[in-house]
Design a protein around this motif. Structure first.
Motif, PDB file in Angstrom:
ATOM      1  N   ARG A  78       0.851  -1.181   0.000  1.00  0.00           N
ATOM      2  CA  ARG A  78       0.000   0.000   0.000  1.00  0.00           C
ATOM      3  C   ARG A  78       0.886   1.230   0.000  1.00  0.00           C
ATOM      4  O   ARG A  78       1.809   1.337   0.809  1.00  0.00           O
ATOM      5  N   VAL A  79       0.634   2.140  -0.924  1.00  0.00           N
ATOM      6  CA  VAL A  79       1.404   3.384  -1.012  1.00  0.00           C
ATOM      7  C   VAL A  79       0.445   4.560  -1.119  1.00  0.00           C
ATOM      8  O   VAL A  79      -0.717   4.395  -1.517  1.00  0.00           O
ATOM      9  N   PRO A  80       0.908   5.751  -0.798  1.00  0.00           N
ATOM     10  CA  PRO A  80       0.052   6.929  -0.969  1.00  0.00           C
ATOM     11  C   PRO A  80      -0.319   7.115  -2.445  1.00  0.00           C
ATOM     12  O   PRO A  80       0.450   6.748  -3.341  1.00  0.00           O
ATOM     13  N   ARG A  81      -1.476   7.692  -2.672  1.00  0.00           N
ATOM     14  CA  ARG A  81      -1.936   7.913  -4.059  1.00  0.00           C
ATOM     15  C   ARG A  81      -0.928   8.717  -4.864  1.00  0.00           C
ATOM     16  O   ARG A  81      -0.713   8.461  -6.045  1.00  0.00           O
ATOM     17  N   SER A  82      -0.307   9.694  -4.227  1.00  0.00           N
ATOM     18  CA  SER A  82       0.656  10.536  -4.944  1.00  0.00           C
ATOM     19  C   SER A  82       1.852   9.712  -5.437  1.00  0.00           C
ATOM     20  O   SER A  82       2.332   9.919  -6.546  1.00  0.00           O
ATOM     21  N   LEU A  83       2.311   8.771  -4.630  1.00  0.00           N
ATOM     22  CA  LEU A  83       3.419   7.911  -5.043  1.00  0.00           C
ATOM     23  C   LEU A  83       2.969   6.971  -6.156  1.00  0.00           C
ATOM     24  O   LEU A  83       3.702   6.765  -7.133  1.00  0.00           O
ATOM     25  N   HIS A  84       1.781   6.416  -6.035  1.00  0.00           N
ATOM     26  CA  HIS A  84       1.231   5.542  -7.073  1.00  0.00           C
ATOM     27  C   HIS A  84       1.184   6.290  -8.409  1.00  0.00           C
ATOM     28  O   HIS A  84       1.630   5.774  -9.447  1.00  0.00           O
ATOM     29  N   ALA A  85       0.703   7.523  -8.370  1.00  0.00           N
ATOM     30  CA  ALA A  85       0.598   8.328  -9.596  1.00  0.00           C
ATOM     31  C   ALA A  85       1.983   8.608 -10.180  1.00  0.00           C
ATOM     32  O   ALA A  85       2.192   8.493 -11.395  1.00  0.00           O
ATOM     33  N   ARG A  86       2.930   8.975  -9.323  1.00  0.00           N
ATOM     34  CA  ARG A  86       4.280   9.285  -9.799  1.00  0.00           C
ATOM     35  C   ARG A  86       4.927   8.060 -10.431  1.00  0.00           C
ATOM     36  O   ARG A  86       5.531   8.136 -11.508  1.00  0.00           O
ATOM     37  N   LEU A  87       4.789   6.897  -9.787  1.00  0.00           N
ATOM     38  CA  LEU A  87       5.358   5.670 -10.342  1.00  0.00           C
ATOM     39  C   LEU A  87       4.703   5.306 -11.671  1.00  0.00           C
ATOM     40  O   LEU A  87       5.381   4.879 -12.615  1.00  0.00           O
ATOM     41  N   ALA A  92       5.047   4.830 -17.540  1.00  0.00           N
ATOM     42  CA  ALA A  92       4.532   5.192 -18.868  1.00  0.00           C
ATOM     43  C   ALA A  92       5.608   5.890 -19.689  1.00  0.00           C
ATOM     44  O   ALA A  92       5.751   5.630 -20.884  1.00  0.00           O
ATOM     45  N   ALA A  93       6.379   6.751 -19.049  1.00  0.00           N
ATOM     46  CA  ALA A  93       7.435   7.476 -19.761  1.00  0.00           C
ATOM     47  C   ALA A  93       8.500   6.520 -20.284  1.00  0.00           C
ATOM     48  O   ALA A  93       9.130   6.784 -21.310  1.00  0.00           O
ATOM     49  N   GLN A  94       8.701   5.410 -19.595  1.00  0.00           N
ATOM     50  CA  GLN A  94       9.685   4.421 -20.040  1.00  0.00           C
ATOM     51  C   GLN A  94       9.076   3.339 -20.925  1.00  0.00           C
ATOM     52  O   GLN A  94       9.778   2.442 -21.392  1.00  0.00           O
ATOM     53  N   GLY A  95       7.769   3.405 -21.107  1.00  0.00           N
ATOM     54  CA  GLY A  95       7.097   2.451 -21.983  1.00  0.00           C
ATOM     55  C   GLY A  95       6.983   1.053 -21.420  1.00  0.00           C
ATOM     56  O   GLY A  95       6.983   0.077 -22.169  1.00  0.00           O
ATOM     57  N   VAL A  96       6.902   0.947 -20.090  1.00  0.00           N
ATOM     58  CA  VAL A  96       6.757  -0.358 -19.447  1.00  0.00           C
ATOM     59  C   VAL A  96       5.562  -0.323 -18.510  1.00  0.00           C
ATOM     60  O   VAL A  96       5.046   0.745 -18.171  1.00  0.00           O
ATOM     61  N   SER A  97       5.119  -1.502 -18.095  1.00  0.00           N
ATOM     62  CA  SER A  97       4.000  -1.561 -17.160  1.00  0.00           C
ATOM     63  C   SER A  97       4.472  -1.071 -15.785  1.00  0.00           C
ATOM     64  O   SER A  97       5.669  -1.078 -15.474  1.00  0.00           O
ATOM     65  N   LEU A  98       3.519  -0.668 -14.970  1.00  0.00           N
ATOM     66  CA  LEU A  98       3.832  -0.247 -13.605  1.00  0.00           C
ATOM     67  C   LEU A  98       4.519  -1.388 -12.859  1.00  0.00           C
ATOM     68  O   LEU A  98       5.498  -1.189 -12.138  1.00  0.00           O
ATOM     69  N   GLN A 100       6.379  -3.866 -14.090  1.00  0.00           N
ATOM     70  CA  GLN A 100       7.755  -4.012 -14.559  1.00  0.00           C
ATOM     71  C   GLN A 100       8.632  -2.896 -14.007  1.00  0.00           C
ATOM     72  O   GLN A 100       9.777  -3.131 -13.606  1.00  0.00           O
ATOM     73  N   TYR A 101       8.102  -1.681 -14.003  1.00  0.00           N
ATOM     74  CA  TYR A 101       8.872  -0.538 -13.525  1.00  0.00           C
ATOM     75  C   TYR A 101       9.230  -0.694 -12.051  1.00  0.00           C
ATOM     76  O   TYR A 101      10.394  -0.547 -11.660  1.00  0.00           O
ATOM     77  N   VAL A 102       8.246  -1.027 -11.223  1.00  0.00           N
ATOM     78  CA  VAL A 102       8.480  -1.166  -9.788  1.00  0.00           C
ATOM     79  C   VAL A 102       9.425  -2.328  -9.506  1.00  0.00           C
ATOM     80  O   VAL A 102      10.310  -2.225  -8.655  1.00  0.00           O
ATOM     81  N   ALA A 103       9.281  -3.435 -10.231  1.00  0.00           N
ATOM     82  CA  ALA A 103      10.185  -4.575 -10.040  1.00  0.00           C
ATOM     83  C   ALA A 103      11.627  -4.153 -10.357  1.00  0.00           C
ATOM     84  O   ALA A 103      12.564  -4.526  -9.646  1.00  0.00           O
ATOM     85  N   GLY A 104      11.809  -3.353 -11.405  1.00  0.00           N
ATOM     86  CA  GLY A 104      13.136  -2.860 -11.749  1.00  0.00           C
ATOM     87  C   GLY A 104      13.706  -1.949 -10.679  1.00  0.00           C
ATOM     88  O   GLY A 104      14.884  -2.031 -10.334  1.00  0.00           O
ATOM     89  N   VAL A 105      12.880  -1.063 -10.165  1.00  0.00           N
ATOM     90  CA  VAL A 105      13.324  -0.147  -9.106  1.00  0.00           C
ATOM     91  C   VAL A 105      13.730  -0.950  -7.864  1.00  0.00           C
ATOM     92  O   VAL A 105      14.774  -0.695  -7.263  1.00  0.00           O
ATOM     93  N   LEU A 106      12.933  -1.939  -7.489  1.00  0.00           N
ATOM     94  CA  LEU A 106      13.258  -2.764  -6.329  1.00  0.00           C
ATOM     95  C   LEU A 106      14.547  -3.562  -6.563  1.00  0.00           C
ATOM     96  O   LEU A 106      15.365  -3.711  -5.652  1.00  0.00           O
ATOM     97  N   ALA A 107      14.724  -4.073  -7.759  1.00  0.00           N
ATOM     98  CA  ALA A 107      15.913  -4.875  -8.062  1.00  0.00           C
ATOM     99  C   ALA A 107      17.186  -4.040  -7.963  1.00  0.00           C
ATOM    100  O   ALA A 107      18.226  -4.547  -7.560  1.00  0.00           O
TER     101      ALA A 107
END
Length: 109
Positions: A78-87, A92-98, A100-107
């Motif tokens: 669970r994250v704040p709405r503002s963080l969800h929107a930013r992620l 979207a800017a990188q052309g990947v799913s949310l 995939q993006y979050v998994a990459g950031v965590l990795a």
């Protein structure tokens, strides 16, 4: 000797791999490769245990580490709405799913 789990990571500061035994505070070793760091950590663990016993301190029991097959690869965060929107915008800017993006950031840590 008991088997203590290790966390092994690259250290820019040390210019080598560091192997830490999280169950034994301050117990770590550094070496040029992951394998060498793991071997050095085994020696550090033995020395840590011997020093603790000589000082009359308790030696922690190694924690249980579950095998990878016991993990599904899914968890809910669970994250704040503002963080969800930013992620979502960054994904979207990188052309990947949310996902995939979050998994990459965590990795990347």
């Amino acid at each position: 000797m008991k088997h203590y789990p290790l966390e092994i990571f690259w250290s820019d500061e040390d210019q080598g791999f560091v192997a830490e035994a999280p169950d034994l505070p301050g117990c770590s070793a550094c070496a040029p490769t992951e394998v060498e760091a793991a071997h050095a950590a085994q020696q550090a663990i033995q020395a840590w245990i011997e020093a603790a016993q000589a000082a009359g301190r308790a030696v922690p029991v190694p924690r249980e580490v579950l095998p990878l097959r016991r993990y599904s690869g899914k968890f809910l965060v669970r994250v704040p709405r503002s963080l969800h929107a930013r992620l979502a915008r960054q994904a979207a800017a990188q052309g990947v799913s949310l996902n995939q993006y979050v998994a990459g950031v965590l990795a990347r840590g």
